[in-house]
Design a protein around this motif. Structure first.
Motif, PDB file in Angstrom:
ATOM      1  N   LEU A 153       0.824  -1.209   0.000  1.00  0.00           N
ATOM      2  CA  LEU A 153       0.000   0.000   0.000  1.00  0.00           C
ATOM      3  C   LEU A 153       0.859   1.261   0.000  1.00  0.00           C
ATOM      4  CD1 LEU A 153      -2.504  -1.338   2.650  1.00  0.00           C
ATOM      5  CD2 LEU A 153      -3.246  -0.427   0.433  1.00  0.00           C
ATOM      6  N   GLU A 154       0.629   2.139  -0.970  1.00  0.00           N
ATOM      7  CA  GLU A 154       1.409   3.378  -1.068  1.00  0.00           C
ATOM      8  C   GLU A 154       1.255   4.212   0.207  1.00  0.00           C
ATOM      9  OE1 GLU A 154       0.972   4.045  -5.911  1.00  0.00           O
ATOM     10  OE2 GLU A 154       0.010   5.430  -4.500  1.00  0.00           O
ATOM     11  N   TYR A 155       2.345   4.761   0.724  1.00  0.00           N
ATOM     12  CA  TYR A 155       2.321   5.434   2.021  1.00  0.00           C
ATOM     13  C   TYR A 155       1.874   6.890   1.891  1.00  0.00           C
ATOM     14  CZ  TYR A 155       3.682   5.662   6.968  1.00  0.00           C
ATOM     15  OH  TYR A 155       3.675   5.770   8.342  1.00  0.00           O
ATOM     16  N   MET A 156       0.638   7.059   1.432  1.00  0.00           N
ATOM     17  CA  MET A 156       0.084   8.414   1.365  1.00  0.00           C
ATOM     18  C   MET A 156      -1.437   8.334   1.268  1.00  0.00           C
ATOM     19  SD  MET A 156       0.533   9.674  -2.524  1.00  0.00           S
ATOM     20  CE  MET A 156       1.620   8.665  -3.490  1.00  0.00           C
ATOM     21  N   ASN A 157      -2.116   9.394   1.765  1.00  0.00           N
ATOM     22  CA  ASN A 157      -3.577   9.494   1.634  1.00  0.00           C
ATOM     23  C   ASN A 157      -4.285   8.214   2.094  1.00  0.00           C
ATOM     24  OD1 ASN A 157      -3.005  12.062   0.610  1.00  0.00           O
ATOM     25  ND2 ASN A 157      -2.794  11.244  -1.475  1.00  0.00           N
ATOM     26  N   GLY A 160      -2.246   4.985   2.329  1.00  0.00           N
ATOM     27  CA  GLY A 160      -1.275   5.092   3.419  1.00  0.00           C
ATOM     28  C   GLY A 160      -1.933   4.966   4.776  1.00  0.00           C
ATOM     29  N   ALA A 161      -3.135   5.552   4.918  1.00  0.00           N
ATOM     30  CA  ALA A 161      -3.862   5.426   6.184  1.00  0.00           C
ATOM     31  C   ALA A 161      -4.276   3.974   6.414  1.00  0.00           C
ATOM     32  CB  ALA A 161      -5.085   6.338   6.176  1.00  0.00           C
ATOM     33  N   LEU A 162      -4.546   3.260   5.300  1.00  0.00           N
ATOM     34  CA  LEU A 162      -4.886   1.841   5.398  1.00  0.00           C
ATOM     35  C   LEU A 162      -3.653   1.038   5.810  1.00  0.00           C
ATOM     36  CD1 LEU A 162      -7.196  -0.078   5.033  1.00  0.00           C
ATOM     37  CD2 LEU A 162      -6.763  -0.088   2.553  1.00  0.00           C
ATOM     38  N   ASN A 163      -2.502   1.403   5.243  1.00  0.00           N
ATOM     39  CA  ASN A 163      -1.231   0.784   5.623  1.00  0.00           C
ATOM     40  C   ASN A 163      -1.030   0.938   7.123  1.00  0.00           C
ATOM     41  OD1 ASN A 163       1.547   0.220   5.993  1.00  0.00           O
ATOM     42  ND2 ASN A 163       2.022   0.803   3.895  1.00  0.00           N
ATOM     43  N   GLU A 164      -1.230   2.150   7.606  1.00  0.00           N
ATOM     44  CA  GLU A 164      -1.088   2.449   9.023  1.00  0.00           C
ATOM     45  C   GLU A 164      -2.079   1.668   9.888  1.00  0.00           C
ATOM     46  OE1 GLU A 164       0.771   4.081  11.326  1.00  0.00           O
ATOM     47  OE2 GLU A 164       2.105   3.769   9.620  1.00  0.00           O
ATOM     48  N   ALA A 165      -3.341   1.661   9.459  1.00  0.00           N
ATOM     49  CA  ALA A 165      -4.381   0.979  10.248  1.00  0.00           C
ATOM     50  C   ALA A 165      -4.094  -0.516  10.332  1.00  0.00           C
ATOM     51  CB  ALA A 165      -5.751   1.236   9.632  1.00  0.00           C
ATOM     52  N   ILE A 166      -3.687  -1.135   9.223  1.00  0.00           N
ATOM     53  CA  ILE A 166      -3.400  -2.570   9.232  1.00  0.00           C
ATOM     54  C   ILE A 166      -2.226  -2.868  10.168  1.00  0.00           C
ATOM     55  CG2 ILE A 166      -2.522  -4.469   7.785  1.00  0.00           C
ATOM     56  CD1 ILE A 166      -4.340  -3.311   5.520  1.00  0.00           C
ATOM     57  N   ALA A 167      -1.230  -1.977  10.180  1.00  0.00           N
ATOM     58  CA  ALA A 167      -0.112  -2.146  11.110  1.00  0.00           C
ATOM     59  C   ALA A 167      -0.589  -2.047  12.559  1.00  0.00           C
ATOM     60  CB  ALA A 167       0.974  -1.107  10.818  1.00  0.00           C
ATOM     61  N   HIS A 210     -14.895   8.458  11.786  1.00  0.00           N
ATOM     62  CA  HIS A 210     -15.926   8.361  10.755  1.00  0.00           C
ATOM     63  C   HIS A 210     -15.499   9.156   9.521  1.00  0.00           C
ATOM     64  CE1 HIS A 210     -19.842   8.847   8.780  1.00  0.00           C
ATOM     65  NE2 HIS A 210     -20.242   7.808   9.486  1.00  0.00           N
ATOM     66  N   MET A 211     -15.951   8.704   8.354  1.00  0.00           N
ATOM     67  CA  MET A 211     -15.574   9.359   7.101  1.00  0.00           C
ATOM     68  C   MET A 211     -15.954  10.840   7.062  1.00  0.00           C
ATOM     69  SD  MET A 211     -13.744   7.526   5.242  1.00  0.00           S
ATOM     70  CE  MET A 211     -13.707   8.383   3.687  1.00  0.00           C
ATOM     71  N   ASP A 212     -17.042  11.176   7.773  1.00  0.00           N
ATOM     72  CA  ASP A 212     -17.460  12.602   7.791  1.00  0.00           C
ATOM     73  C   ASP A 212     -16.346  13.488   8.347  1.00  0.00           C
ATOM     74  OD1 ASP A 212     -20.985  12.055   8.707  1.00  0.00           O
ATOM     75  OD2 ASP A 212     -19.862  11.789   6.830  1.00  0.00           O
ATOM     76  N   ASP A 213     -15.443  12.875   9.141  1.00  0.00           N
ATOM     77  CA  ASP A 213     -14.375  13.666   9.772  1.00  0.00           C
ATOM     78  C   ASP A 213     -13.009  13.384   9.149  1.00  0.00           C
ATOM     79  OD1 ASP A 213     -16.249  14.667  11.717  1.00  0.00           O
ATOM     80  OD2 ASP A 213     -16.215  12.652  12.584  1.00  0.00           O
ATOM     81  N   TYR A 214     -13.002  12.783   7.957  1.00  0.00           N
ATOM     82  CA  TYR A 214     -11.734  12.496   7.268  1.00  0.00           C
ATOM     83  C   TYR A 214     -10.934  13.800   7.133  1.00  0.00           C
ATOM     84  CZ  TYR A 214      -8.456  10.503   3.906  1.00  0.00           C
ATOM     85  OH  TYR A 214      -7.318  10.056   3.270  1.00  0.00           O
ATOM     86  N   LYS A 215      -9.656  13.754   7.470  1.00  0.00           N
ATOM     87  CA  LYS A 215      -8.856  14.979   7.442  1.00  0.00           C
ATOM     88  C   LYS A 215      -8.050  15.044   6.139  1.00  0.00           C
ATOM     89  CE  LYS A 215      -8.463  16.186  12.316  1.00  0.00           C
ATOM     90  NZ  LYS A 215      -9.564  15.308  12.776  1.00  0.00           N
ATOM     91  N   ASN A 216      -8.400  16.038   5.328  1.00  0.00           N
ATOM     92  CA  ASN A 216      -7.657  16.207   4.069  1.00  0.00           C
ATOM     93  C   ASN A 216      -6.386  17.001   4.345  1.00  0.00           C
ATOM     94  OD1 ASN A 216      -9.297  14.912   1.904  1.00  0.00           O
ATOM     95  ND2 ASN A 216     -10.862  16.208   2.860  1.00  0.00           N
ATOM     96  N   VAL A 228      -1.584   9.995   7.323  1.00  0.00           N
ATOM     97  CA  VAL A 228      -1.670   8.529   7.409  1.00  0.00           C
ATOM     98  C   VAL A 228      -1.828   8.036   8.852  1.00  0.00           C
ATOM     99  CG1 VAL A 228      -0.405   8.167   5.246  1.00  0.00           C
ATOM    100  CG2 VAL A 228       0.852   8.208   7.412  1.00  0.00           C
ATOM    101  N   HIS A 229      -1.272   8.771   9.832  1.00  0.00           N
ATOM    102  CA  HIS A 229      -1.396   8.357  11.236  1.00  0.00           C
ATOM    103  C   HIS A 229      -2.655   8.913  11.878  1.00  0.00           C
ATOM    104  CE1 HIS A 229       3.005   7.809  10.656  1.00  0.00           C
ATOM    105  NE2 HIS A 229       2.742   6.720  11.347  1.00  0.00           N
ATOM    106  N   THR A 230      -3.436   9.684  11.137  1.00  0.00           N
ATOM    107  CA  THR A 230      -4.672  10.295  11.646  1.00  0.00           C
ATOM    108  C   THR A 230      -5.888   9.596  11.059  1.00  0.00           C
ATOM    109  OG1 THR A 230      -3.504  12.398  11.816  1.00  0.00           O
ATOM    110  CG2 THR A 230      -5.911  12.493  11.753  1.00  0.00           C
ATOM    111  N   ASN A 231      -5.943   9.556   9.736  1.00  0.00           N
ATOM    112  CA  ASN A 231      -7.099   8.954   9.070  1.00  0.00           C
ATOM    113  C   ASN A 231      -7.133   7.434   9.238  1.00  0.00           C
ATOM    114  OD1 ASN A 231      -8.340  11.390   8.015  1.00  0.00           O
ATOM    115  ND2 ASN A 231      -6.529  11.530   6.690  1.00  0.00           N
TER     116      ASN A 231
END
Ligand SMILES: O=C(O)[C@H](CCc1ccccc1)CC1(C(=O)N[C@@H](Cc2c[nH]c3ccccc23)C(=O)O)CCCC1
Ligand SMILES: [Ca+2]
Ligand SMILES: [Zn+2]
Length: 314
Positions: A153-157, A160-167, A210-216, A228-231
């Motif tokens: 998983l590419e480490y961005m957006n 990257g957040a999925l990479n982080e969450a799986i870890a 929640h997705m409503d609070d996704y941080k761009n 990536v460490h937030t979303n």
């Protein structure tokens, strides 16, 4: 033969004594475990940030470097989890050597997977103590290696957040404390109960659930590569609900337990996710993985769908 594997002992970062798989070489003992896959080796970089690594050694079978003791012992635990649970032989599935570097830099309040091995700072003693002292952190770092050798998983957006969450998911399940906190054992040694992140309630530390609070956030180092460490809080919350159950944002999820939940994640990671998978792709991958394992109309698969509904991933 010259290099005999032996049992060593040593106190970890939190003062607990643990046994270690080591190698005896003449009169010296080395933090080299030859009993697991292609071996597990623990080094020190002696508070530098580059230059030569030396295998941590001792003149007896007792090791008195707590950070190295825990890096070595916990890498073995993470190896054993992947081997015993999924029959995965090391980070690449083909028995690659597992290497950890301790005492990186000075007062270094972080740890990382550098693409080849795990690297741990000693902390400054206030924000962190030596980061290898937390099994969820070691599990997190080694899982970055597993992700790199699977979906990558590419480490961005969102990927990257999925990479982080799986870890975080694997780190937390491997630690097995079910505290749903990340890094609590090494974060702020002078204060108990706090952590870097919470999977049960990401908002505790300002992360979205929640997705409503996704941080761009910008895809820059300053923006933590799109946060990536937030979303990661959003898929983390979904995993927490899938495993433990609960009602969130009006959606009720029946928990299926850590063992089945992490088995679904592992199958999604190794069979269905790709380097550009986003959160919606993760939902589809998890639904397919659960269908493979338990059936399309199984309660586990219903819980997967409800967990993603609850955090707003469709
Ligand atoms: O593996 C990771 O995702 C994190 C790697 C961070 C990193 C990346 C690239 C170069 C250096 C460091 C390390 C961890 C992490 O979540 N770090 C966060 C939180 C954090 C730790 N120490 C910090 C010091 C300052 C700010 C944030 C932090 C981060 O770097 O954001 C994972 C478990 C615990 C430490
Ligand atoms: Ca934890
Ligand atoms: Zn990470």
């Amino acid at each position: 033969d010259l290099l005999e594997h032996a049992t060593g002992t040593g106190k970890g970062v939190l003062g607990d004594t643990k046994s270690l798989s080591v190698t005896q070489s003449g009169t010296r003992y080395l933090l080299r475990d030859t009993t697991r896959g292609g071996g597990i080796e623990t080094y020190t970089i002696n508070n530098r940030t580059s230059g030569s690594l030396s295998t941590v050694s001792s003149t007896s079978s007792v090791f008195n470097d707590p950070a190295a003791v825990d890096a070595h012992a916990y890498a073995a635990k993470v190896y054993d989890f992947y081997k015993n649970t999924f029959n995965r032989n090391s980070i690449d599935g083909a028995g690659m050597s597992i290497r950890s570097v301790t005492h990186y830099s000075t007062n270094y309040n972080n740890a990382f997977w550098n693409g080849s091995y795990m690297v741990y700072g000693d902390g400054d003693g206030k924000v962190f103590t030596a980061l290898s002292g937390a099994l969820d952190v070691v599990g997190h770092e080694m899982t970055h290696g597993v992700v790199e050798h699977t979906a990558n998983l590419e480490y961005m957006n969102q990927s990257g957040a999925l990479n982080e969450a799986i870890a975080d998911m694997f780190g937390s399940v491997i630690q097995g404390k079910n505290d749903w906190l990340i890094g609590e054992d090494v974060y702020t040694p002078g204060k108990s109960g706090d952590a870097l992140r919470s999977m049960a309630d990401p908002t505790l530390y300002g992360d979205p659930a929640h997705m409503d609070d996704y941080k761009n956030l910008p895809n820059t180092e300053a923006g933590d590569y799109g946060g990536v460490h937030t979303n990661s809080g959003i898929p983390n919350k979904a995993f927490y609900l899938l495993s433990s159950g609960g009602t969130f944002e009006g959606v009720n999820v029946k928990g299926i337990g850590n063992s089945q939940a992490i088995a679904i994640v592992y199958r999604a990671l190794t069979l269905y996710l790709t380097s550009t998978s986003d959160f919606a792709d993760f939902r589809a991958a998890m639904t397919q993985a659960s269908t493979d394992l338990y059936g399309a109309s199984a309660s586990q698969t219903t819980s997967v769908k409800n967990a993603f509904d609850a955090v707003g991933i469709f």
